[in-house]
Design a protein around this motif. Structure first.
Motif, mmCIF file in Angstrom:
data_model
loop_
_atom_site.group_PDB
_atom_site.id
_atom_site.type_symbol
_atom_site.label_atom_id
_atom_site.label_comp_id
_atom_site.label_asym_id
_atom_site.label_seq_id
_atom_site.Cartn_x
_atom_site.Cartn_y
_atom_site.Cartn_z
ATOM 1 N N LYS A 1 0.823 -1.220 0.000
ATOM 2 C CA LYS A 1 0.000 0.000 0.000
ATOM 3 C C LYS A 1 0.856 1.268 0.000
ATOM 4 O O LYS A 1 0.382 2.337 -0.357
ATOM 5 N N LYS A 2 2.118 1.138 0.381
ATOM 6 C CA LYS A 2 3.029 2.292 0.416
ATOM 7 C C LYS A 2 3.769 2.501 -0.901
ATOM 8 O O LYS A 2 4.442 3.506 -1.082
ATOM 9 N N VAL A 3 3.651 1.548 -1.816
ATOM 10 C CA VAL A 3 4.318 1.637 -3.117
ATOM 11 C C VAL A 3 3.530 2.598 -4.004
ATOM 12 O O VAL A 3 2.301 2.601 -4.000
ATOM 13 N N LYS A 4 4.259 3.417 -4.770
ATOM 14 C CA LYS A 4 3.597 4.366 -5.663
ATOM 15 C C LYS A 4 2.709 3.643 -6.667
ATOM 16 O O LYS A 4 3.027 2.543 -7.117
ATOM 17 N N ASN A 5 1.612 4.295 -7.036
ATOM 18 C CA ASN A 5 0.613 3.697 -7.936
ATOM 19 C C ASN A 5 1.217 3.077 -9.187
ATOM 20 O O ASN A 5 0.996 1.907 -9.487
ATOM 21 N N LYS A 6 1.957 3.867 -9.937
ATOM 22 C CA LYS A 6 2.489 3.399 -11.217
ATOM 23 C C LYS A 6 3.451 2.228 -11.017
ATOM 24 O O LYS A 6 3.421 1.257 -11.778
ATOM 25 N N VAL A 7 4.275 2.320 -9.999
ATOM 26 C CA VAL A 7 5.240 1.251 -9.704
ATOM 27 C C VAL A 7 4.502 -0.029 -9.324
ATOM 28 O O VAL A 7 4.840 -1.124 -9.802
ATOM 29 N N LEU A 8 3.469 0.096 -8.497
ATOM 30 C CA LEU A 8 2.698 -1.073 -8.082
ATOM 31 C C LEU A 8 2.016 -1.728 -9.284
ATOM 32 O O LEU A 8 2.048 -2.951 -9.434
ATOM 33 N N ASP A 9 1.414 -0.908 -10.132
ATOM 34 C CA ASP A 9 0.773 -1.442 -11.345
ATOM 35 C C ASP A 9 1.773 -2.199 -12.200
ATOM 36 O O ASP A 9 1.481 -3.290 -12.701
ATOM 37 N N GLU A 10 2.962 -1.633 -12.363
ATOM 38 C CA GLU A 10 4.002 -2.285 -13.174
ATOM 39 C C GLU A 10 4.469 -3.584 -12.526
ATOM 40 O O GLU A 10 4.692 -4.580 -13.221
ATOM 41 N N MET A 11 4.608 -3.581 -11.190
ATOM 42 C CA MET A 11 5.016 -4.796 -10.475
ATOM 43 C C MET A 11 4.013 -5.923 -10.719
ATOM 44 O O MET A 11 4.398 -7.043 -11.057
ATOM 45 N N PHE A 12 2.747 -5.595 -10.551
ATOM 46 C CA PHE A 12 1.711 -6.615 -10.718
ATOM 47 C C PHE A 12 1.606 -7.080 -12.168
ATOM 48 O O PHE A 12 1.488 -8.271 -12.429
ATOM 49 N N GLU A 13 1.656 -6.138 -13.091
ATOM 50 C CA GLU A 13 1.526 -6.525 -14.502
ATOM 51 C C GLU A 13 2.663 -7.460 -14.919
ATOM 52 O O GLU A 13 2.444 -8.474 -15.562
ATOM 53 N N SER A 14 3.873 -7.132 -14.519
ATOM 54 C CA SER A 14 5.027 -7.959 -14.845
ATOM 55 C C SER A 14 4.908 -9.341 -14.195
ATOM 56 O O SER A 14 5.147 -10.371 -14.839
ATOM 57 N N ALA A 15 4.525 -9.365 -12.933
ATOM 58 C CA ALA A 15 4.369 -10.639 -12.221
ATOM 59 C C ALA A 15 3.251 -11.477 -12.852
ATOM 60 O O ALA A 15 3.382 -12.694 -12.992
ATOM 61 N N HIS A 16 2.170 -10.818 -13.229
ATOM 62 C CA HIS A 16 1.040 -11.502 -13.875
ATOM 63 C C HIS A 16 1.508 -12.174 -15.171
ATOM 64 O O HIS A 16 1.221 -13.358 -15.390
ATOM 65 N N GLU A 17 2.213 -11.420 -15.997
ATOM 66 C CA GLU A 17 2.690 -11.974 -17.271
ATOM 67 C C GLU A 17 3.583 -13.191 -17.034
ATOM 68 O O GLU A 17 3.456 -14.209 -17.705
ATOM 69 N N GLU A 18 4.485 -13.077 -16.061
ATOM 70 C CA GLU A 18 5.413 -14.166 -15.759
ATOM 71 C C GLU A 18 4.668 -15.412 -15.273
ATOM 72 O O GLU A 18 4.919 -16.527 -15.745
ATOM 73 N N LYS A 19 3.734 -15.240 -14.351
ATOM 74 C CA LYS A 19 3.020 -16.388 -13.778
ATOM 75 C C LYS A 19 2.155 -17.093 -14.810
ATOM 76 O O LYS A 19 2.086 -18.315 -14.843
ATOM 77 N N PHE A 20 1.456 -16.311 -15.642
ATOM 78 C CA PHE A 20 0.527 -16.945 -16.570
ATOM 79 C C PHE A 20 1.203 -17.485 -17.827
ATOM 80 O O PHE A 20 0.536 -18.117 -18.646
ATOM 81 N N LYS A 21 2.507 -17.321 -17.926
ATOM 82 C CA LYS A 21 3.256 -18.059 -18.951
ATOM 83 C C LYS A 21 3.443 -19.501 -18.485
ATOM 84 O O LYS A 21 3.589 -20.405 -19.291
#
Length: 162
Positions: free
Chosen positions: A25-45
């Protein structure tokens, strides 16, 4: 990992993931979105949802009126008939399925109405969308349902302990 083992492990990790949530919750919005998007792509491969379908077996999506109307057409029903047959209002007033597993889940974990499935199903587990801050609490709950979300939290936990 089988679903029973996953369920047990997810429950044991929940308190650690809840603590991690406060850090996220303390991570900046854009950074958090990028973290999740990258992790999502990696996991669903690596993860095949058809091997699991735990979401379809244990939870209900929220059905929007557009979802109801579209699925009613698929089954050649009136929207009101579709609602009477498959849905009820939950404590928040949202339309959800009457029972689990989803009545549209086939034995091979495919979806009978895949092309016409509800918006919530299309977007699940919601880990690749914008404004992740707005759904962090939902994402925490999803660690108990989706192995990919649990793995994302596990990976983030390792990052934040460094």
């Amino acid at each position: 990992m089988d679903i029973e083992s996953f369920n047990k492990f997810a429950k044991t990790e929940y308190s650690a993931n809840k603590k991690l949530l406060q850090k996220l919750k303390k991570v900046k919005n854009k950074v958090l979105d990028e973290m999740f998007e990258s992790a999502h792509e990696e996991k669903f491969k690596k993860i095949d949802c058809l091997q699991c379908a735990n979401c379809c077996k244990t939870t209900s999506p929220i059905f929007l009126q557009t979802d109801i109307d579209r699925l009613a057409r698929v089954f050649r029903m009136k929207s009101s008939e579709f609602m009477d047959t498959y849905l009820h209002r939950d404590e928040e007033g949202d339309f959800v399925l009457n029972a689990s597993p989803c009545p549209f889940l086939n034995e091979d974990n495919t979806c009978l109405v895949y092309e016409e499935r509800p918006k919530a199903c299309r977007e699940y587990p919601h880990t690749n969308r914008k404004n992740m801050h707005g759904i962090l609490d939902l994402s925490l709950k999803n660690t108990l349902v989706c192995p990919a979300v649990l793995e994302i939290f596990q990976d983030f936990g390792k990052e934040f302990r460094k």
